[in-house]
Motif scaffolding. Sequence first.
Motif, PDB file in Angstrom:
ATOM      1  N   ARG A  11      42.479  52.930  49.958  1.00  0.00           N
ATOM      2  CA  ARG A  11      42.747  52.856  52.072  1.00  0.00           C
ATOM      3  C   ARG A  11      44.008  52.542  52.809  1.00  0.00           C
ATOM      4  O   ARG A  11      44.606  51.633  52.741  1.00  0.00           O
ATOM      5  N   ARG A  14      45.286  49.340  53.262  1.00  0.00           N
ATOM      6  CA  ARG A  14      45.629  48.240  52.426  1.00  0.00           C
ATOM      7  C   ARG A  14      46.427  48.362  51.130  1.00  0.00           C
ATOM      8  O   ARG A  14      46.249  47.959  49.872  1.00  0.00           O
ATOM      9  N   GLU A  17      47.785  44.776  49.643  1.00  0.00           N
ATOM     10  CA  GLU A  17      46.631  43.986  49.686  1.00  0.00           C
ATOM     11  C   GLU A  17      45.795  44.303  47.608  1.00  0.00           C
ATOM     12  O   GLU A  17      45.738  43.357  46.808  1.00  0.00           O
ATOM     13  N   GLU A  81      36.983  46.560  48.516  1.00  0.00           N
ATOM     14  CA  GLU A  81      37.538  46.373  50.065  1.00  0.00           C
ATOM     15  C   GLU A  81      38.414  48.071  50.423  1.00  0.00           C
ATOM     16  O   GLU A  81      38.732  48.143  51.285  1.00  0.00           O
ATOM     17  N   VAL A  82      39.299  47.556  49.164  1.00  0.00           N
ATOM     18  CA  VAL A  82      41.032  48.734  49.205  1.00  0.00           C
ATOM     19  C   VAL A  82      40.742  49.871  48.614  1.00  0.00           C
ATOM     20  O   VAL A  82      41.595  50.699  49.060  1.00  0.00           O
TER      21      VAL A  82
END
Length: 103
Positions: A11, A14, A17, A81-82
């Motif tokens: 994303r 991101r 991360e 999440e990423v």
Amino acid sequence: MFSLVVQMEVRPGRREEFLAGMAANAEASVRDEPGCLRFDVCSVEADEHRFVLYELYADEAAFAAHKASPHFAAWRVIAEEVLVGQVNTPGRLLVTHPSEESA
């Protein structure tokens, strides 16, 4: 030997991360898993959100052990999440030509 090529899209915003989480997973894999022989993380030229992994395991059982490891579980939490998505391509190592530096 069991090989795995993974294409990942991260994303926007991101990337750092992703890299931190993936670096920890890759490092722990080769350090803590006797059956994990190689774990490379490569960027894709001209697209900062795309990556390719090359993983090499002694056999499918070693890959199953990788997926059951605590560091893989920690990575999957980050991945949720990423990542936009990923494509896994399993295979078998047929030929290799290591340089003398890596031998």
